[in-house]
Scaffold this active site. Structure first.
Site, PDB file in Angstrom:
ATOM      1  N   HIS A 238       0.815  -1.216   0.000  1.00 39.47           N
ATOM      2  CA  HIS A 238       0.000   0.000   0.000  1.00 39.47           C
ATOM      3  C   HIS A 238       0.849   1.266   0.000  1.00 39.47           C
ATOM      4  O   HIS A 238       1.811   1.389   0.726  1.00 39.47           O
ATOM      5  CB  HIS A 238      -0.976   0.027   1.172  1.00 39.47           C
ATOM      6  CG  HIS A 238      -0.394  -0.275   2.505  1.00 39.47           C
ATOM      7  ND1 HIS A 238      -1.132  -0.171   3.660  1.00 39.47           N
ATOM      8  CD2 HIS A 238       0.830  -0.697   2.894  1.00 39.47           C
ATOM      9  CE1 HIS A 238      -0.377  -0.496   4.677  1.00 39.47           C
ATOM     10  NE2 HIS A 238       0.792  -0.826   4.257  1.00 39.47           N
ATOM     11  N   GLY A 239       0.459   2.175  -0.856  1.00 36.58           N
ATOM     12  CA  GLY A 239       1.103   3.482  -0.876  1.00 36.58           C
ATOM     13  C   GLY A 239       2.414   3.531  -1.640  1.00 36.58           C
ATOM     14  O   GLY A 239       3.086   4.555  -1.645  1.00 36.58           O
TER      15      GLY A 239
END
Lengths: 351, 351, 351
Positions: A238-239
């Site tokens: 994520h990210g």
């Protein structure tokens, strides 16, 4: 297609019979009459004497043996080989239309000439661009948007609100937009899930491999930039931001919030820790473990990662460590003897 | 929701205007008016001067700049941030009901308010607990039992007779209950498959990542205990026991019959051999390879795994091994010279 | 089944009551009355005193305790245990027939007694051999051919024109025939996809694990030879040849065009670079990284791979590298002192 026509299509110089019919593109070892093959490396030039291929892509300066195959001469035979495959190999894509067994939300928007395979699911409010192909069993989540000319192979998950650009290719079983692995430990030791509902953006011309997973974050976005190519079984947490034209080989893993700049190449099974910056053009050899940010242009190896040149040298010493240790032990013995002798020597010298 | 209401929900002290409307939760770098964000680490306090967020979660002792955002003060801003996401982010779960395209065995038992997505398959005798959600394309095998409030994302395989507790979350493409990798070599060198038909139990509050595989054993059981969280592309082999509240990051692999005790943390790409015991609270850094059992509370690294502190020190020497080797070579030269000199010295001392 | 009958089926000598009814096969720790279990290793012989099992498979020479369980004596108890599981465990395979929800191309050819599960897709011109079982959600591409007695678990992708032999087992989520990761860099730095449309052949008696990916090449073929067994989450790249009876544990990765000869064993998370030859019978321990071809019969470990014995010794020195470095520093000090003393000594000896 005649070899002459193909030579024109590939912008190659023809040396030999242009009327021969080319039916197939193949590797030099398995080539048969009717085949086009290639030699990217001059060291394989000897194959020209023995190959049964009708024509061979070569660099300038390679000379054609008597009774050898015709030559197509160009600066980059491997590039021409890829282009020849595109010309000669029959595309496997199904035609446009929506299979009767697909489950398409009434408010999904489908472009022109979209191909929706058997048992595909398209969620509410999703958008599918022109000429995009969805192979059987793929699930497109609510609100997802796919651009034009994408090819989504069988049994892919594209989760809610994920955005794909144009000409994105996704291999079977890949998952785009799964929940990031985000938890916070509570007073009783248990882990509270941090809801992961933010964005995933896959830009134009990206390819994503079979059974690869790309997570969505709690806030911000996960982004795979234009022209990046990701192989099978890769984890993008994520990210993460993956730079333009980056190449990730199979089983690479990138932990959360790391920024990978453009033109980075990570070989198989490389792991990169979270919250790092991997500079432009970094190359990591297979299985490298990266615990810190890396300056642009560096070639790294090892676990933990160090410059490739240092790693090669240290690894060469590593395999002889027992011998090195033995030399140290011997030195200790010799020096002890010397110390003793010198003790014995000095009094007599004083005498 | 006003900031005052949110402060009450999160049990935070409010410092600033409580009437401001909070619309979104976001990271501090991308925050805009209407956003709540957080600073978990005091070193990022400088962001308070520049952020456009309407409110920021902070620890006690952080002072609000003039014209700065409102503050929500609490001991654990990151925990409050996770809770705020739960309050403010719209849930993505579909409502109850059975999609007309799902294939549900007549004798499957479905609880109240179950949500069965498009093209889901539920096998004979399976049980689905109250309010559990099955996203499209998921296959539930015969005799499998799922508890209440589970969320099973798209295209998951839950094989025959697998048991899931309550509030289990499974991301897309995960496989639970595949055959363990068990073969026995026969006299002719071929491998006889050992039938793998025993149990897999996933307890309450477990999360399992995208494309992760959890195998079933020939005898006994594979068990993931309460509150364990497993990331994407993880391999849990047959007969493994994963302890309560354990965390496995992406691409971890655990070989057969290993027992991982509670509160263990394995970072990305860690591998653990079979038939081991990994003690309570062990932490393994990324890519660690674990060939032996590990005592509770140990932090390990390296391949093969050693205590993290030792590994850091040895790795620091490793990268300078060529220099160390050179020093040994120099020592050998110096000692040879000394030995020679001493030979020369001693006769004269005897003279 | 009585123990006497089972003894005959397994070709074991019976020592004890042959009339006892055997209901289950299980591990020795969890055994209960009615169970058959086994002791493969004489060091576990003590369990015979305490087990509640009705019968235990043992090697010759193990003596039965008074009031202990009956013994089934044979040379290879673990093999007999695998066979006993095959005899006693109820098969989980569904019966023949085509589920009404499956989508089968009109020109697909299905053999006798084929079992096609719910929501299976079979593409145009595909062939499915006699008695082969396709579990729900599997997608068989156009022109693929599957032999007889295959078991294809749920949600597998078998892509266009892939060929499977007889008795092939594929676990859930595996992908066979995805595009190889082949690109060529163009003048502007972007990557041109090399079309990957050549063949994948999976020979008889191969098993392929959950979420494993096997790529197809641009030219030539990817081939998994007879009797090879591949675990979960493995990557087999384009153009790889995997030898007969080879075993790949979970998360192994093999890069493009590598040839793995017969009877090779790669433990978990091993990575092998491209264009190599791994000789017959090579064994690589877990996480080994293989950058070069390996001679037949070698046991290797480490990253980069070296002979296992050398790696064990070098790893033992590695963990004490700081101490070794300290010894070198001390040697340098001692030798400096000696040099000084000898300088002091020699003039006096000349005096």
């Amino acid at each position: 297609m005649t070899l002459r026509e193909l030579a024109e299509r590939l912008h190659c110089r023809l040396d030999g019979d242009g009327e021969v019919e080319i039916l197939r593109v193949t590797g030099i070892e398995h080539a048969a009459p009717g085949d086009l093959t290639f030699i990217a490396n001059p060291k394989y030039q000897g194959f020209l004497e023995t190959t049964r291929a009708s024509a061979v892509l070569v660099t300038p300066g390679v000379s054609r043996p008597a009774n050898g195959p015709a030559l197509l001469v160009c600066d980059r035979p491997y590039l021409a080989f890829a282009q020849a495959l595109g010309v000669l190999v029959r595309a496997a894509l199904p035609g446009p239309g929506i299979d009767a067994s697909a489950v398409v939300a009434p408010d999904a928007r489908l472009g022109d000439a979209v191909s929706v395979g058997a048992l595909v699911v398209i969620g509410a409010g999703a958008t599918i661009g022109d000429r995009t192909v969805l192979f059987p069993g793929t699930v497109i989540g609510p609100g997802a948007t796919l651009g034009a000319d994408c090819v989504i192979h069988a049994r892919v998950s594209i989760r809610e609100r994920v955005q794909l650009g144009n000409r994105v290719v996704v291999q079977d079983g890949a998952v785009i937009g799964s929940d990031g692995f985000g938890f916070v430990r509570q007073a009783d030791g248990s882990h509270l899930k941090i809801p992961q509902h933010a964005d995933v953006v896959i830009e134009d011309d990206v390819e994503i491999g079979a059974n690869t997973a790309i997570d969505r974050p709690a806030v911000g976005e996960t982004r795979i930039r234009r022209g990046a190519k990701i192989d099978n079984l890769v984890q993008v947490a994520h990210g993460v931001s993956v730079g333009e034209r980056t190449l990730f080989a199979a089983q690479v893993g990138i932990a959360g919030s790391t920024v990978v700049e453009e033109d980075v190449v990570l070989a198989g099974q490389v792991g990169v820790a979270g919250h790092l910056r991997i500079g432009k053009g970094v190359v990591a050899t297979a299985q490298t473990g990266v615990p810190n940010s890396v300056d642009a242009g560096t070639m790294i190896s090892g676990y933990p990662a160090i410059p490739n040149r240092d790693w090669l040298k240290s690894s060469a010493v590593f395999r002889n460590l027992p011998a090195l240790k033995k030399r140290v032990v011997e030195l200790e013995q010799r020096i002890a003897e010397l110390e003793e002798k010198l003790e014995a020597c000095r009094p007599s010298s004083e005498g």
